[in-house]
Design a protein around this motif. Structure first.
Motif, PDB file in Angstrom:
ATOM      1  N   TYR A  77       0.849  -1.406   0.087  1.00 41.83           N
ATOM      2  CA  TYR A  77       0.076   0.033   0.044  1.00 41.83           C
ATOM      3  C   TYR A  77       0.830   1.146   0.069  1.00 41.83           C
ATOM      4  O   TYR A  77       0.421   2.380  -0.109  1.00 41.83           O
ATOM      5  CB  TYR A  77      -0.885  -0.043   1.085  1.00 41.83           C
ATOM      6  CG  TYR A  77      -0.003   0.072   2.461  1.00 41.83           C
ATOM      7  CD1 TYR A  77       0.645   1.096   3.010  1.00 41.83           C
ATOM      8  CD2 TYR A  77       0.182  -1.345   3.234  1.00 41.83           C
ATOM      9  CE1 TYR A  77       1.167   0.896   4.094  1.00 41.83           C
ATOM     10  CE2 TYR A  77       1.143  -1.329   4.320  1.00 41.83           C
ATOM     11  CZ  TYR A  77       1.399  -0.014   4.934  1.00 41.83           C
ATOM     12  OH  TYR A  77       2.556  -0.205   5.826  1.00 41.83           O
ATOM     13  N   GLY A  79       2.747   4.668   0.177  1.00 41.48           N
ATOM     14  CA  GLY A  79       3.033   5.862  -0.703  1.00 41.48           C
ATOM     15  C   GLY A  79       4.102   6.754  -0.198  1.00 41.48           C
ATOM     16  O   GLY A  79       3.999   7.784  -0.715  1.00 41.48           O
ATOM     17  N   GLY A 122      10.645   8.236   7.368  1.00 40.02           N
ATOM     18  CA  GLY A 122      11.208   7.623   6.347  1.00 40.02           C
ATOM     19  C   GLY A 122       9.900   7.170   5.248  1.00 40.02           C
ATOM     20  O   GLY A 122       9.161   7.796   5.404  1.00 40.02           O
ATOM     21  N   GLY A 123      10.353   6.153   4.558  1.00 36.35           N
ATOM     22  CA  GLY A 123      11.152   4.932   4.861  1.00 36.35           C
ATOM     23  C   GLY A 123      11.143   4.585   6.212  1.00 36.35           C
ATOM     24  O   GLY A 123      10.129   4.693   6.995  1.00 36.35           O
ATOM     25  N   THR A 124      12.227   3.777   6.547  1.00 34.75           N
ATOM     26  CA  THR A 124      12.251   3.309   8.076  1.00 34.75           C
ATOM     27  C   THR A 124      13.567   3.710   8.714  1.00 34.75           C
ATOM     28  O   THR A 124      14.688   2.856   8.478  1.00 34.75           O
ATOM     29  CB  THR A 124      12.039   1.615   8.051  1.00 34.75           C
ATOM     30  OG1 THR A 124      10.955   1.179   7.324  1.00 34.75           O
ATOM     31  CG2 THR A 124      12.020   1.009   9.413  1.00 34.75           C
ATOM     32  N   GLU A 157      10.133   7.662  13.605  1.00 34.89           N
ATOM     33  CA  GLU A 157       9.134   6.750  13.187  1.00 34.89           C
ATOM     34  C   GLU A 157       9.652   5.135  13.129  1.00 34.89           C
ATOM     35  O   GLU A 157      10.942   5.216  12.518  1.00 34.89           O
ATOM     36  CB  GLU A 157       8.961   7.043  11.460  1.00 34.89           C
ATOM     37  CG  GLU A 157       8.049   8.503  11.387  1.00 34.89           C
ATOM     38  CD  GLU A 157       7.937   8.919   9.786  1.00 34.89           C
ATOM     39  OE1 GLU A 157       8.279   8.246   9.011  1.00 34.89           O
ATOM     40  OE2 GLU A 157       7.717   9.828   9.897  1.00 34.89           O
ATOM     41  N   ASP A 159       9.139   1.153  12.545  1.00 33.24           N
ATOM     42  CA  ASP A 159       8.444  -0.097  12.098  1.00 33.24           C
ATOM     43  C   ASP A 159       8.717  -1.015  13.015  1.00 33.24           C
ATOM     44  O   ASP A 159       9.885  -1.473  13.462  1.00 33.24           O
ATOM     45  CB  ASP A 159       9.131  -0.436  10.715  1.00 33.24           C
ATOM     46  CG  ASP A 159       8.505  -2.011  10.067  1.00 33.24           C
ATOM     47  OD1 ASP A 159       7.918  -2.277  11.010  1.00 33.24           O
ATOM     48  OD2 ASP A 159       8.594  -2.054   9.047  1.00 33.24           O
ATOM     49  N   GLY A 182       4.265   2.129  13.211  1.00 33.51           N
ATOM     50  CA  GLY A 182       3.605   1.773  12.062  1.00 33.51           C
ATOM     51  C   GLY A 182       3.010   0.476  12.457  1.00 33.51           C
ATOM     52  O   GLY A 182       3.650  -0.626  12.715  1.00 33.51           O
ATOM     53  N   GLN A 184      -0.905  -0.203  11.159  1.00 38.03           N
ATOM     54  CA  GLN A 184      -1.859  -0.135   9.981  1.00 38.03           C
ATOM     55  C   GLN A 184      -3.015  -1.067  10.245  1.00 38.03           C
ATOM     56  O   GLN A 184      -4.251  -0.753   9.987  1.00 38.03           O
ATOM     57  CB  GLN A 184      -1.046  -0.633   8.684  1.00 38.03           C
ATOM     58  CG  GLN A 184       0.208  -0.427   8.538  1.00 38.03           C
ATOM     59  CD  GLN A 184       0.735   1.074   8.580  1.00 38.03           C
ATOM     60  OE1 GLN A 184       0.020   1.938   8.730  1.00 38.03           O
ATOM     61  NE2 GLN A 184       1.905   1.566   8.705  1.00 38.03           N
ATOM     62  N   ARG A 196       2.636  -7.195   4.718  1.00 32.92           N
ATOM     63  CA  ARG A 196       3.214  -6.791   5.959  1.00 32.92           C
ATOM     64  C   ARG A 196       2.754  -7.556   7.114  1.00 32.92           C
ATOM     65  O   ARG A 196       1.700  -7.113   7.855  1.00 32.92           O
ATOM     66  CB  ARG A 196       2.809  -5.065   6.053  1.00 32.92           C
ATOM     67  CG  ARG A 196       3.512  -4.563   7.517  1.00 32.92           C
ATOM     68  CD  ARG A 196       3.049  -2.934   7.814  1.00 32.92           C
ATOM     69  NE  ARG A 196       3.615  -2.720   8.753  1.00 32.92           N
ATOM     70  CZ  ARG A 196       4.423  -1.639   8.906  1.00 32.92           C
ATOM     71  NH1 ARG A 196       4.889  -0.810   7.812  1.00 32.92           N
ATOM     72  NH2 ARG A 196       4.835  -1.258   9.899  1.00 32.92           N
ATOM     73  N   ASP A 221      -0.027   4.398  13.883  1.00 28.60           N
ATOM     74  CA  ASP A 221      -0.469   4.504  12.833  1.00 28.60           C
ATOM     75  C   ASP A 221      -1.201   3.539  12.305  1.00 28.60           C
ATOM     76  O   ASP A 221      -0.832   2.332  12.164  1.00 28.60           O
ATOM     77  CB  ASP A 221       0.676   4.701  11.559  1.00 28.60           C
ATOM     78  CG  ASP A 221       1.473   5.969  11.596  1.00 28.60           C
ATOM     79  OD1 ASP A 221       1.325   7.044  12.492  1.00 28.60           O
ATOM     80  OD2 ASP A 221       2.433   6.000  10.973  1.00 28.60           O
ATOM     81  N   ALA A 255      -4.856   5.788   0.385  1.00 30.73           N
ATOM     82  CA  ALA A 255      -4.782   6.441  -0.696  1.00 30.73           C
ATOM     83  C   ALA A 255      -4.292   5.375  -1.999  1.00 30.73           C
ATOM     84  O   ALA A 255      -2.876   4.935  -1.770  1.00 30.73           O
ATOM     85  CB  ALA A 255      -3.748   7.851  -0.676  1.00 30.73           C
ATOM     86  N   GLN A 264       1.416  -0.623  -5.561  1.00 30.16           N
ATOM     87  CA  GLN A 264      -0.163  -0.721  -5.190  1.00 30.16           C
ATOM     88  C   GLN A 264      -0.731  -1.553  -6.331  1.00 30.16           C
ATOM     89  O   GLN A 264      -1.958  -2.175  -6.026  1.00 30.16           O
ATOM     90  CB  GLN A 264      -0.760   0.598  -5.014  1.00 30.16           C
ATOM     91  CG  GLN A 264      -0.124   1.387  -3.924  1.00 30.16           C
ATOM     92  CD  GLN A 264      -0.827   2.789  -3.671  1.00 30.16           C
ATOM     93  OE1 GLN A 264      -1.706   3.177  -4.657  1.00 30.16           O
ATOM     94  NE2 GLN A 264      -0.676   3.363  -2.569  1.00 30.16           N
TER      95      GLN A 264
HETATM   96  C1  LIG Z   1       6.858   6.265   6.960  1.00 27.93           C
HETATM   97  S1  LIG Z   1       5.508   5.338   7.171  1.00 27.93           S
HETATM   98  C2  LIG Z   1       6.052   4.615   8.898  1.00 27.93           C
HETATM   99  C3  LIG Z   1       7.377   4.318   9.253  1.00 27.93           C
HETATM  100  C4  LIG Z   1       7.856   2.854   8.996  1.00 27.93           C
HETATM  101  N1  LIG Z   1       8.270   2.792   7.781  1.00 27.93           N
HETATM  102  C5  LIG Z   1       6.597   1.953   9.094  1.00 27.93           C
HETATM  103  O1  LIG Z   1       5.772   1.532   8.109  1.00 27.93           O
HETATM  104  O2  LIG Z   1       6.278   1.416  10.126  1.00 27.93           O
HETATM  105  C6  LIG Z   1       4.519   6.375   7.376  1.00 27.93           C
HETATM  106  C7  LIG Z   1       3.052   6.144   7.422  1.00 27.93           C
HETATM  107  O3  LIG Z   1       2.387   6.583   6.170  1.00 27.93           O
HETATM  108  C8  LIG Z   1       0.994   5.745   6.284  1.00 27.93           C
HETATM  109  N2  LIG Z   1       1.064   5.203   4.805  1.00 27.93           N
HETATM  110  C9  LIG Z   1       1.818   4.834   3.742  1.00 27.93           C
HETATM  111  N3  LIG Z   1       1.373   4.591   2.690  1.00 27.93           N
HETATM  112  C10 LIG Z   1       0.272   5.001   2.844  1.00 27.93           C
HETATM  113  C11 LIG Z   1      -1.118   5.176   1.705  1.00 27.93           C
HETATM  114  N4  LIG Z   1      -1.083   4.820   0.665  1.00 27.93           N
HETATM  115  N5  LIG Z   1      -2.225   5.579   2.288  1.00 27.93           N
HETATM  116  C12 LIG Z   1      -2.465   5.982   3.355  1.00 27.93           C
HETATM  117  N6  LIG Z   1      -1.413   6.113   4.511  1.00 27.93           N
HETATM  118  C13 LIG Z   1      -0.428   5.525   4.158  1.00 27.93           C
HETATM  119  C14 LIG Z   1       1.240   4.640   7.109  1.00 27.93           C
HETATM  120  O4  LIG Z   1       0.625   4.512   8.020  1.00 27.93           O
HETATM  121  C15 LIG Z   1       2.822   4.570   7.681  1.00 27.93           C
HETATM  122  O5  LIG Z   1       2.820   4.311   8.999  1.00 27.93           O
END
Ligand SMILES: C[S@@+](CC[C@H](N)C(=O)[O-])C[C@H]1O[C@@H](n2cnc3c(N)ncnc32)[C@H](O)[C@@H]1O
Ligand code: SF4
Length: 470
Positions: A77, A79, A122-124, A157, A159, A182, A184, A196, A221, A255, A264
């Motif tokens: 998923y 983005g 990030g990223g992570t 942030e 993971d 994160g 989800q 994931r 998140d 999204a 995606q």
């Molecule tokens: C950079 S990531 C968080 C840190 C780490 N990489 C993780 O995944 O645990 C930031 C957040 O963006 C959200 N996210 C990523 N892609 C998304 C999407 N397509 N639509 C909505 N939220 C999204 C997720 O909730 C994710 O935890």
């Protein structure tokens, strides 16, 4: 007209209203949005804005955003701006270059300017091991005066699949006092569909440990609208998570833009919840979170009533930045790493978005600026209005008339007629003194803000550069 504090009191889910306003729009983590950044803005402009900020009578404190783009595996998923790799040398090369960028940018700032806010995103960020993260913090400390007082906001942030209690301890020792995890979704079916898989109980254990170790804010998140999600499964996720009482929750609407994010395409569209179910998931989320005692901050964000964000919202001190909502606005923001955005003295400047171009610019001894924007007085006026709508849910027209020497209704004739329509629809209350977003309008904040966005053409909306409300 209601008062600012009434904005924080309630949010009402109105399915008809949400469906009527279901067009895509910016999330206003900045105004103007990054769509307006252009390549005519280069490192000379960046330097000029830094010089202006240094020359202020009292230069603003600094905030650092460090982008660490690597991840070990791909969540379909996603983005975010990330690079999936198992090759540790990529990470090592990245850090070496980052050290150069850190020092190069620091040399441009008055050395007395303190860093009161630091964010690793990030990223992570926890793709890197403890020693690498410690080295990175040392480089930052060598170049900038980091404020290690209790008021600091050092966040990262995480993971949960990449950390254990010992790693959390190490992050605390480095000075981090806020984390976001994160998650989800905790349902194994959904986790498999998005590639994931993570055990919910391990995640919740980390949250407990983070509390014991003194992290003063833990955020989680979640995403609704993911494949195989049902009302029942997501209710279980919400129940499990809210029982652990994280201080903050970001519950994003998935999204789905496979034309932009290739991964995606791995998601089976037939497994995505229907528009109707997504709407119900949104309603469930609002209902569950408010019943569990969380305050709706705005744009997918919730917080416990005693959390700083909720207090800032009650007191009218909430602000919005690239990380979402914040209680600090007075800082100049320095973006470090690939794609990172700086906001310094009325300008935005973004680093190269592609790893190769960013690396080449750093290797060439340059500032890796790709594009940006110097804000003009009209941008600043509209930026302030949009910030007020997104954060306070209100605009006091007389306040703007005094501050900007304008007659509000004469200055914004088209905007006033669009606002009248939104008032008739029940998004806002409108009178000669100002506008106040209603409890049903709070879920459509960005639509009220869009009224004051000078750059938003009908074509921009159709291009689907921005995510939708449902
Ligand atoms: C950079 S990531 C968080 C840190 C780490 N990489 C993780 O995944 O645990 C930031 C957040 O963006 C959200 N996210 C990523 N892609 C998304 C999407 N397509 N639509 C909505 N939220 C999204 C997720 O909730 C994710 O935890
Ligand atoms: S959600 Fe996080 S871990 Fe997953 S690909 Fe995106 S940035 Fe990486």
């Amino acid at each position: 007209m209601q008062t600012a504090s009434s904005h924080s009191q309630g949010v009402r889910f109105d399915a008809d209203l949400i469906q009527r306003y279901d067009v895509s729009g910016p999330r206003y983590t900045s105004y103007p949005t990054s769509v307006q950044f252009h390549e005519g803005f280069d490192s000379a402009h960046y330097r000029k804005h830094i010089a202006i900020s240094n020359d202020e009578l009292i230069p603003a404190p600094l905030s650092l955003y460090v982008h660490l783009p690597f991840c070990h595996s791909l969540c379909y998923y996603c983005g975010c701006n990330k690079k999936v790799t198992r090759n540790p040398s990529q990470g090592r090369d990245y850090l070496k270059r980052l050290a150069k960028e850190i020092a190069r940018k620091a040399a441009l700032f008055d050395p007395d300017r303190e860093v009161i806010q630091l964010h690793f995103g990030g990223g992570t960020p926890t793709f890197f091991d403890d020693d690498q993260l410690a080295q990175l913090v040392r480089w930052l400390r060598d170049s900038y005066p980091l404020d290690y007082s209790a008021q600091r906001e050092f966040s990262i942030e995480i993971d949960p699949r990449t950390v254990n209690p010992q790693r959390l301890q190490c992050l605390a020792e480095l000075g981090f006092n806020r984390i976001s995890l994160g998650v989800q979704d905790t349902d194994p079916e959904v986790q498999q569909a998005v590639n994931r898989v993570q055990d919910a109980h391990t995640t919740l254990h980390l949250l407990e440990v983070a509390r014991e170790q003194g992290f003063n804010s833990v955020s989680i998140d979640l995403i609704y609208g993911l494949p195989r999600q049902t009302l029942r499964s997501f209710a279980q996720t919400l129940e499990l998570i809210t029982r652990a009482r994280p201080d903050r929750l970001a519950i994003y609407n998935y999204a789905h833009m496979p034309h932009i994010f290739r991964s995606q395409r791995m998601i089976k569209e037939t497994e995505l919840p229907s528009a109707e179910t997504r709407l119900e998931l949104m309603e469930l989320t609002i209902r569950h979170l408010t019943a569990a005692g969380y305050v709706y901050i705005g744009m997918d964000h919730f917080a416990l009533p005693e959390d700083e964000l909720s207090r800032a919202q009650r007191d009218g001190h909430l602000h919005r930045n690239f990380q979402g909502y914040s209680t600090r606005c007075e800082c100049d923001l320095i973006g470090l790493g690939v794609s990172a955005i700086s906001k310094i003295s009325d300008c935005f400047a973004q680093n190269h978005k592609e790893l190769n171009s960013w690396s080449a610019a750093v290797d060439a001894g340059a500032l890796p600026i790709w594009r940006g924007l110097s804000l003009n007085p009209e941008d600043l006026l509209r930026q302030s209005l949009i910030d007020s709508i997104m954060c306070q849910g209100r605009v006091d027209f007389t306040d703007y008339e005094h501050r900007y020497h304008i007659d509000f209704t004469d200055y914004f004739p088209t905007e006033m007629s669009r606002l009248a329509q939104q008032a008739a629809d029940g998004l806002i209350e409108l009178d000669e003194d100002g506008l106040q977003v209603t409890s049903s309008g709070r879920l459509l904040l960005r639509h009220v803000a869009m009224v004051f966005d000078q750059y938003l053409q009908p074509q921009t909306l159709q291009l689907k550069r921005f995510s939708r409300v449902i």
